[in-house]
Design a protein around this motif. Structure first.
Motif, PDB file in Angstrom:
ATOM      1  N   VAL A   1       0.832  -1.210   0.000  1.00 40.14           N
ATOM      2  CA  VAL A   1       0.000   0.000   0.000  1.00 40.14           C
ATOM      3  C   VAL A   1       0.870   1.265   0.000  1.00 40.14           C
ATOM      4  O   VAL A   1       1.499   1.597   1.011  1.00 40.14           O
ATOM      5  CB  VAL A   1      -0.935  -0.007   1.244  1.00 40.14           C
ATOM      6  CG1 VAL A   1      -1.749   1.281   1.326  1.00 40.14           C
ATOM      7  CG2 VAL A   1      -1.864  -1.218   1.210  1.00 40.14           C
ATOM      8  N   PRO A   2       0.932   1.986  -1.121  1.00 35.64           N
ATOM      9  CA  PRO A   2       1.755   3.200  -1.158  1.00 35.64           C
ATOM     10  C   PRO A   2       1.112   4.335  -0.361  1.00 35.64           C
ATOM     11  O   PRO A   2      -0.110   4.504  -0.367  1.00 35.64           O
ATOM     12  CB  PRO A   2       1.795   3.559  -2.650  1.00 35.64           C
ATOM     13  CG  PRO A   2       0.620   2.879  -3.258  1.00 35.64           C
ATOM     14  CD  PRO A   2       0.236   1.732  -2.388  1.00 35.64           C
ATOM     15  N   LEU A   3       1.946   5.113   0.339  1.00 38.23           N
ATOM     16  CA  LEU A   3       1.438   6.231   1.148  1.00 38.23           C
ATOM     17  C   LEU A   3       1.754   7.585   0.529  1.00 38.23           C
ATOM     18  O   LEU A   3       1.008   8.546   0.680  1.00 38.23           O
ATOM     19  CB  LEU A   3       2.019   6.181   2.562  1.00 38.23           C
ATOM     20  CG  LEU A   3       1.690   4.933   3.388  1.00 38.23           C
ATOM     21  CD1 LEU A   3       2.309   5.045   4.767  1.00 38.23           C
ATOM     22  CD2 LEU A   3       0.179   4.719   3.499  1.00 38.23           C
ATOM     23  N   ARG A   4       2.906   7.662  -0.145  1.00 38.33           N
ATOM     24  CA  ARG A   4       3.288   8.896  -0.846  1.00 38.33           C
ATOM     25  C   ARG A   4       4.445   8.506  -1.766  1.00 38.33           C
ATOM     26  O   ARG A   4       5.013   7.408  -1.612  1.00 38.33           O
ATOM     27  CB  ARG A   4       3.689   9.989   0.148  1.00 38.33           C
ATOM     28  CG  ARG A   4       4.853   9.639   1.044  1.00 38.33           C
ATOM     29  CD  ARG A   4       5.277  10.784   1.967  1.00 38.33           C
ATOM     30  NE  ARG A   4       6.446  10.403   2.729  1.00 38.33           N
ATOM     31  CZ  ARG A   4       6.472  10.213   4.052  1.00 38.33           C
ATOM     32  NH1 ARG A   4       5.387  10.396   4.767  1.00 38.33           N
ATOM     33  NH2 ARG A   4       7.589   9.856   4.648  1.00 38.33           N
ATOM     34  N   PRO A   5       4.827   9.365  -2.691  1.00 36.54           N
ATOM     35  CA  PRO A   5       5.947   8.988  -3.561  1.00 36.54           C
ATOM     36  C   PRO A   5       7.170   8.656  -2.694  1.00 36.54           C
ATOM     37  O   PRO A   5       7.526   9.428  -1.807  1.00 36.54           O
ATOM     38  CB  PRO A   5       6.185  10.252  -4.406  1.00 36.54           C
ATOM     39  CG  PRO A   5       4.888  10.990  -4.364  1.00 36.54           C
ATOM     40  CD  PRO A   5       4.279  10.694  -3.033  1.00 36.54           C
TER      41      PRO A   5
ATOM     42  N   MET B   1      -4.280  -2.275   7.143  1.00 38.02           N
ATOM     43  CA  MET B   1      -3.430  -1.428   6.283  1.00 38.02           C
ATOM     44  C   MET B   1      -4.160  -0.922   5.040  1.00 38.02           C
ATOM     45  O   MET B   1      -3.583  -0.223   4.216  1.00 38.02           O
ATOM     46  CB  MET B   1      -2.118  -2.146   5.913  1.00 38.02           C
ATOM     47  CG  MET B   1      -2.268  -3.476   5.251  1.00 38.02           C
ATOM     48  SD  MET B   1      -0.681  -4.384   5.085  1.00 38.02           S
ATOM     49  CE  MET B   1       0.194  -3.444   3.841  1.00 38.02           C
ATOM     50  N   ASN B   2      -5.456  -1.236   4.949  1.00 45.12           N
ATOM     51  CA  ASN B   2      -6.253  -0.843   3.780  1.00 45.12           C
ATOM     52  C   ASN B   2      -6.772   0.595   3.979  1.00 45.12           C
ATOM     53  O   ASN B   2      -7.958   0.850   4.140  1.00 45.12           O
ATOM     54  CB  ASN B   2      -7.415  -1.842   3.636  1.00 45.12           C
ATOM     55  CG  ASN B   2      -8.216  -1.661   2.376  1.00 45.12           C
ATOM     56  OD1 ASN B   2      -9.286  -1.080   2.395  1.00 45.12           O
ATOM     57  ND2 ASN B   2      -7.706  -2.147   1.268  1.00 45.12           N
ATOM     58  N   CYS B   3      -5.832   1.530   3.986  1.00 47.51           N
ATOM     59  CA  CYS B   3      -6.175   2.917   4.326  1.00 47.51           C
ATOM     60  C   CYS B   3      -6.479   3.730   3.057  1.00 47.51           C
ATOM     61  O   CYS B   3      -6.138   3.321   1.950  1.00 47.51           O
ATOM     62  CB  CYS B   3      -5.023   3.537   5.088  1.00 47.51           C
ATOM     63  SG  CYS B   3      -3.474   3.430   4.203  1.00 47.51           S
ATOM     64  N   LEU B   4      -7.104   4.871   3.258  1.00 48.07           N
ATOM     65  CA  LEU B   4      -7.395   5.750   2.118  1.00 48.07           C
ATOM     66  C   LEU B   4      -6.533   7.004   2.239  1.00 48.07           C
ATOM     67  O   LEU B   4      -6.731   7.832   3.138  1.00 48.07           O
ATOM     68  CB  LEU B   4      -8.880   6.123   2.098  1.00 48.07           C
ATOM     69  CG  LEU B   4      -9.288   7.026   0.924  1.00 48.07           C
ATOM     70  CD1 LEU B   4      -9.099   6.317  -0.420  1.00 48.07           C
ATOM     71  CD2 LEU B   4     -10.736   7.492   1.071  1.00 48.07           C
ATOM     72  N   VAL B   5      -5.586   7.127   1.322  1.00 47.67           N
ATOM     73  CA  VAL B   5      -4.667   8.261   1.353  1.00 47.67           C
ATOM     74  C   VAL B   5      -5.341   9.454   0.676  1.00 47.67           C
ATOM     75  O   VAL B   5      -5.842   9.346  -0.449  1.00 47.67           O
ATOM     76  CB  VAL B   5      -3.348   7.899   0.637  1.00 47.67           C
ATOM     77  CG1 VAL B   5      -2.401   9.094   0.633  1.00 47.67           C
ATOM     78  CG2 VAL B   5      -2.673   6.698   1.295  1.00 47.67           C
ATOM     79  N   LEU B   6      -5.369  10.597   1.386  1.00 45.77           N
ATOM     80  CA  LEU B   6      -6.031  11.793   0.841  1.00 45.77           C
ATOM     81  C   LEU B   6      -5.053  12.683   0.078  1.00 45.77           C
ATOM     82  O   LEU B   6      -5.433  13.383  -0.858  1.00 45.77           O
ATOM     83  CB  LEU B   6      -6.683  12.606   1.956  1.00 45.77           C
ATOM     84  CG  LEU B   6      -7.756  11.880   2.770  1.00 45.77           C
ATOM     85  CD1 LEU B   6      -8.409  12.847   3.741  1.00 45.77           C
ATOM     86  CD2 LEU B   6      -8.804  11.256   1.863  1.00 45.77           C
ATOM     87  N   ASP B   7      -3.806  12.684   0.542  1.00 46.02           N
ATOM     88  CA  ASP B   7      -2.738  13.419  -0.155  1.00 46.02           C
ATOM     89  C   ASP B   7      -1.422  12.940   0.465  1.00 46.02           C
ATOM     90  O   ASP B   7      -1.428  11.988   1.249  1.00 46.02           O
ATOM     91  CB  ASP B   7      -2.919  14.945  -0.059  1.00 46.02           C
ATOM     92  CG  ASP B   7      -3.081  15.418   1.363  1.00 46.02           C
ATOM     93  OD1 ASP B   7      -2.318  14.945   2.227  1.00 46.02           O
ATOM     94  OD2 ASP B   7      -3.972  16.256   1.631  1.00 46.02           O
ATOM     95  N   HIS B   8      -0.320  13.604   0.168  1.00 44.54           N
ATOM     96  CA  HIS B   8       0.965  13.053   0.606  1.00 44.54           C
ATOM     97  C   HIS B   8       1.169  13.134   2.118  1.00 44.54           C
ATOM     98  O   HIS B   8       2.163  12.644   2.641  1.00 44.54           O
ATOM     99  CB  HIS B   8       2.114  13.761  -0.126  1.00 44.54           C
ATOM    100  CG  HIS B   8       2.056  13.561  -1.614  1.00 44.54           C
ATOM    101  ND1 HIS B   8       3.015  14.018  -2.472  1.00 44.54           N
ATOM    102  CD2 HIS B   8       1.139  12.933  -2.409  1.00 44.54           C
ATOM    103  CE1 HIS B   8       2.699  13.695  -3.729  1.00 44.54           C
ATOM    104  NE2 HIS B   8       1.551  13.053  -3.705  1.00 44.54           N
ATOM    105  N   LYS B   9       0.200  13.707   2.831  1.00 47.42           N
ATOM    106  CA  LYS B   9       0.327  13.857   4.279  1.00 47.42           C
ATOM    107  C   LYS B   9      -0.837  13.184   5.034  1.00 47.42           C
ATOM    108  O   LYS B   9      -0.641  12.537   6.055  1.00 47.42           O
ATOM    109  CB  LYS B   9       0.344  15.376   4.592  1.00 47.42           C
ATOM    110  CG  LYS B   9       0.484  15.732   6.025  1.00 47.42           C
ATOM    111  CD  LYS B   9       1.939  15.744   6.452  1.00 47.42           C
ATOM    112  CE  LYS B   9       2.044  16.035   7.937  1.00 47.42           C
ATOM    113  NZ  LYS B   9       3.328  15.641   8.508  1.00 47.42           N
TER     114      LYS B   9
END
Ligand code: NVA
Length: 366
Positions: free
Chosen positions: A250-254, A303-311
């Motif tokens: 699961v990617p969180l940010r670049p 770990m199945n989270c929803l990333v809203l932006d890089h933070k």
């Protein structure tokens, strides 16, 4: 006329999203593809029919909570149009006792830039699920002149699409792991079959899990349909039920991705990330030892989270370890009470489908 659809990854700033609905959800009768998805010791074995009303109501409350949280942060939320799934699904090739649900949208819809494509699912009971999203697709089509409304080639799902007697009551977890390692899954290779949630989009690169819901022919289909992308077939040998990649990698940010420590990321993929200075971090242990009742998924929905932006990232409120880890990784975790929706097909990422994220197609692994 405005641009409504655009998304190339799971972490650029989210502006518009589809959140599923649990109405009319059914536990489907066994069929060649699904018997594998229901563990032998699961209470769901042998039972099928409409899900209990009270659980549907609670799941909808959880989904509404997520929608409200997103809206409070300025994200536009769209919802599917529920369909009565408690009826037979019939095509010239098969008859399924019922449909399943319009959850989770992530399994059905793949957003690639200005295109949203309905997938080629291998479950017969999910054959018509895309219809719940067609009113939204039609709306995007009318309002966004660049939107590409696409349907992947529909599999026929005849008996030839599945291995017969693949499922055996006595199969142990060790034998399942051996099958995963040997790329021996219930689906055959007579036609491309894939669930959109098996596709991890990272700009130019698509990491696609080969497992119980996506076959090798689908990889070949992706290579030809998206010639400008690099398609990586991924198999995690530590996963006895390899279905959908978003509780595994699961990617969180670049530059940052969390990895399921039990499922064993293959060396070939690890090298691609590390060679490009990505940090691969083992995900925190789930806070729960069991999934909730009547749930298809594992405890790793943590770990199945929803990333809203890089933070900013939405994490399920009871997943205390994952929340804590997010902070350590420099993210700002936003807890949302969502566990009541788990039984309907997954966590926060599963329960959504991207419509618009800022950004363009990047090459993270040049
Ligand atoms: N097969 C996965 C599903 C993740 C959405 C799991 O249960 O871990």
């Amino acid at each position: 006329m405005t641009k409504i659809v655009n998304s190339w990854n799971d972490f650029d700033p989210l502006k518009r999203v589809i959140v599923g609905k649990a109405d009319f959800s059914v536990i489907p009768d066994e069929e060649p593809a699904t018997s594998e998805k229901v563990p032998v010791d699961s209470e769901m074995r042998g039972m099928w029919g409409p899900r209990p009303t009270e659980t549907v109501e609670k799941a909808n409350e959880a989904l509404d909570r997520l929608a409200k949280e997103l809206e409070s942060r300025g994200v536009i939320v769209d919802r599917p149009t529920p369909i009565q799934w408690n009826q037979a699904m019939i095509t010239p090739d098969f008859r399924a006792q019922s449909g399943m649900t319009q959850m989770p949208p992530r399994d059905i819809l793949l957003t690639m830039g200005n295109e949203i494509m309905a997938s080629a699912n291998s479950f017969r009971c999910r054959y018509f699920e895309y219809l719940a999203y067609w009113p939204l697709m039609n709306q995007y089509f009318e309002e966004d002149p660049e939107f590409l409304w696409t349907q992947a080639p529909r599999p026929r799902l005849t008996d030839k699409s599945y291995k017969h007697n693949y499922y055996d009551e006595k199969i142990s977890i060790e034998e399942r792991l051996e099958r995963t390692a040997n790329l021996d899954f219930v689906t055959t290779e007579v036609e491309p079959m894939w669930d959109a949630a098996d596709v991890l989009r990272l700009g130019k690169d698509l990491f696609i899990q080969h497992g119980l819901t996506t076959n090798r022919k689908a990889m070949e289909w992706f290579k030809r349909y998206y010639p400008e992308h690099r398609v990586h077939a991924v198999n995690f040998p530590g996963d006895p039920y390899p279905i959908h990649i978003d509780a595994t990698f699961v990617p969180l940010r670049p530059g940052l991705i969390i990895n399921n420590p039990e499922r064993r990321l293959p060396e070939a993929q690890r090298k691609i990330f590390e060679a490009n200075d990505w940090q691969i971090v083992d995900a925190a242990q789930p806070a729960h030892t069991e999934p909730p009742p009547l749930c298809y998924s594992s405890v790793w929905l943590s770990m199945n989270c929803l990333v809203l932006d890089h933070k900013n990232v939405i994490v399920e409120a009871s997943e205390v370890n994952q929340l804590e880890q997010m902070e350590k990784l420099g993210m700002n975790p936003i807890p949302v009470d969502f566990r009541d929706a788990y039984a309907f097909g997954g966590g926060l990422h599963c329960s959504t489908a991207d419509v618009y994220r800022e950004g363009s197609m990047e090459d993270y692994f040049p």
